[in-house]
Design an enzyme around this catalytic site. Structure first.
Site, PDB file in Angstrom:
ATOM      1  N   ALA A 247     -11.409  -5.566  -2.790  1.00 17.29           N
ATOM      2  CA  ALA A 247     -11.455  -5.599  -3.885  1.00 17.29           C
ATOM      3  C   ALA A 247     -10.664  -7.144  -3.931  1.00 17.29           C
ATOM      4  O   ALA A 247     -10.216  -6.889  -2.795  1.00 17.29           O
ATOM      5  CB  ALA A 247     -11.135  -4.736  -4.637  1.00 17.29           C
ATOM      6  N   LYS A 248     -10.062  -7.416  -5.485  1.00 15.57           N
ATOM      7  CA  LYS A 248      -9.345  -8.251  -5.844  1.00 15.57           C
ATOM      8  C   LYS A 248      -7.875  -8.198  -4.539  1.00 15.57           C
ATOM      9  O   LYS A 248      -6.611  -8.410  -4.099  1.00 15.57           O
ATOM     10  CB  LYS A 248      -8.348  -8.672  -7.122  1.00 15.57           C
ATOM     11  CG  LYS A 248      -8.717  -9.822  -7.563  1.00 15.57           C
ATOM     12  CD  LYS A 248      -8.373  -9.762  -8.998  1.00 15.57           C
ATOM     13  CE  LYS A 248      -8.929  -9.959  -9.612  1.00 15.57           C
ATOM     14  NZ  LYS A 248      -8.775  -9.371 -11.063  1.00 15.57           N
ATOM     15  N   ARG A 249      -7.051  -6.677  -4.833  1.00 12.96           N
ATOM     16  CA  ARG A 249      -6.434  -5.786  -4.221  1.00 12.96           C
ATOM     17  C   ARG A 249      -5.981  -6.421  -2.398  1.00 12.96           C
ATOM     18  O   ARG A 249      -5.413  -5.966  -1.992  1.00 12.96           O
ATOM     19  CB  ARG A 249      -6.101  -4.437  -4.080  1.00 12.96           C
ATOM     20  CG  ARG A 249      -6.427  -3.559  -3.398  1.00 12.96           C
ATOM     21  CD  ARG A 249      -6.768  -2.377  -3.811  1.00 12.96           C
ATOM     22  NE  ARG A 249      -7.756  -1.565  -4.196  1.00 12.96           N
ATOM     23  CZ  ARG A 249      -9.354  -1.399  -4.458  1.00 12.96           C
ATOM     24  NH1 ARG A 249      -9.305  -1.712  -2.949  1.00 12.96           N
ATOM     25  NH2 ARG A 249     -10.000  -1.100  -5.351  1.00 12.96           N
ATOM     26  N   HIS A 250      -7.253  -6.505  -1.877  1.00  9.31           N
ATOM     27  CA  HIS A 250      -7.174  -7.387  -0.569  1.00  9.31           C
ATOM     28  C   HIS A 250      -6.493  -8.165   0.066  1.00  9.31           C
ATOM     29  O   HIS A 250      -6.585  -8.557   0.598  1.00  9.31           O
ATOM     30  CB  HIS A 250      -8.740  -6.784   0.160  1.00  9.31           C
ATOM     31  CG  HIS A 250      -9.262  -5.438  -0.043  1.00  9.31           C
ATOM     32  ND1 HIS A 250      -9.748  -4.662  -0.825  1.00  9.31           N
ATOM     33  CD2 HIS A 250      -8.074  -4.297   0.454  1.00  9.31           C
ATOM     34  CE1 HIS A 250     -10.003  -3.123  -0.408  1.00  9.31           C
ATOM     35  NE2 HIS A 250      -9.243  -3.482   0.542  1.00  9.31           N
ATOM     36  N   GLY A 251      -6.995  -9.662  -1.542  1.00 10.52           N
ATOM     37  CA  GLY A 251      -6.434 -10.912  -1.213  1.00 10.52           C
ATOM     38  C   GLY A 251      -8.027 -11.692  -1.638  1.00 10.52           C
ATOM     39  O   GLY A 251      -8.938 -10.669  -2.451  1.00 10.52           O
TER      40      GLY A 251
END
Ligand code: GLU
Length: 316
Positions: A247-251
């Protein structure tokens, strides 16, 4: 022999990233290898979470990668009248009922057990509480959601990749929402009505949706559509180094971002092909080159771990 049909069903709540793209690639490869018809369906019911232009963007991203479809797009947002018909049918048959509980009331219910994903299982507070939807509105002063009353029966699901799985709907799922309190159909209901109406026979999706399958099978049964229950294939997901779904939190792994940064589609395809169990090959330039090299039996049975912080696609 009945024509086999599958669907690619992006939700335009955000742009396609490597995780979704890999699921779509597997679905497409299976379809093109086995001669299934491919339908594109845009799941744009999730009101406030739908991003403007995300549907067009999703189609552009799929095409950029080289994926195509035979029919569609079908937009869920224009099919509410058809969903209403199914919702009313379930209420009339006693399979569904109005519910005026708020999310916090459900969380607070002392007895609320939790499902494996941490979501509270609805304790059935409104089951049998109101005679009609109007009654529920009148008594509570709120517009009710509609819940499906899950029967007390053990269900057996057969998945093409995972095998047989047992579910106890009462203990593991609870009565689930089929219409939100603004009247729009919820995901479970819309998917079943659409798949049945479009004669979808093959559902291929991420295994985060595995516990939607017993819910959807119950809806097929209650709507008198048992003969239309599709064959299910749930794929292990792409996850970040923390073990959570990519998801976004990973990049930023959006296809559109790679495209803007000049990464060729073939490099993305080659990475995704490796995640589908296809031997690495720098000559792969189109998904069609992968069709004969792909098979479900060589698909990795474990989640794919990807760390966008050390993204090889962004290294020259
Ligand atoms: N729209 C869903 C998603 O993007 C897929 C739903 C399904 O395949 O049933 O995750």
């Amino acid at each position: 022999m009945t024509l086999q049909c599958t669907r690619l069903a992006p939700s335009p709540t955000g742009a396609l990233h490597l995780g979704n793209a890999r699921t779509f690639l597997v679905n497409w490869l299976l379809a093109r290898r086995l001669g299934w018809h491919i339908l594109l369906r845009i799941e744009d019911l999730d009101g406030p979470r739908i991003k403007p232009h995300a549907a067009e963007q999703a189609m552009e991203d799929l095409r950029w990668l080289g994926l195509d479809w035979d029919q569609g797009p079908i937009m869920q947002s224009v099919r509410q009248a058809r969903y209403d018909q199914a919702i009313n049918q379930l209420i009339a048959k006693g399979n569904a009922y109005p519910c005026t509980c708020s999310r916090s009331e459900i969380e607070l219910a002392a007895s609320a057990p939790h499902a494996e994903d941490g979501a509270a299982i609805y304790p059935g507070t409104c089951r049998g509480r109101f005679a009609t939807v109007e009654d529920a509105t009148h008594q509570s002063g709120r517009r009710p959601a509609i819940r499906f009353a899950v029967p007390n029966q053990i269900m057996l699901i057969h998945d093409q990749l995972i095998g047989d799985i047992q579910f106890n709907p009462v203990r593991q799922l609870g009565d689930f929402v089929i219409a939100k309190n603004d009247g729009t159909a919820a995901y479970q209901l819309a998917v079943v009505v659409d798949d049945a109406d479009s004669k979808v026979t093959q559902v291929v999706r991420g295994d985060d949706l595995l516990d939607s399958t017993p819910r959807q099978m119950l809806l097929y049964q209650a709507l008198g559509l048992s003969a239309r229950i599709p064959t299910y294939t749930h794929l292990p997901l792409v996850i970040g180094p923390d073990g959570r779904r990519l998801a976004k939190r990973h990049g930023d792994t959006r296809l559109a971002t790679y495209r803007q940064r000049g990464v060729p589609a073939t490099r993305v395809l080659q990475l995704l092909a490796g995640w589908c169990g296809i031997q690495s090959d720098p000559t792969l330039s189109h998904p069609a080159d992968c069709i004969d090299r792909f098979s479900l039996s060589s698909l990795p049975r474990h989640p794919i771990v990807y760390d966008p912080v050390h993204d090889p696609l962004l290294k020259d």
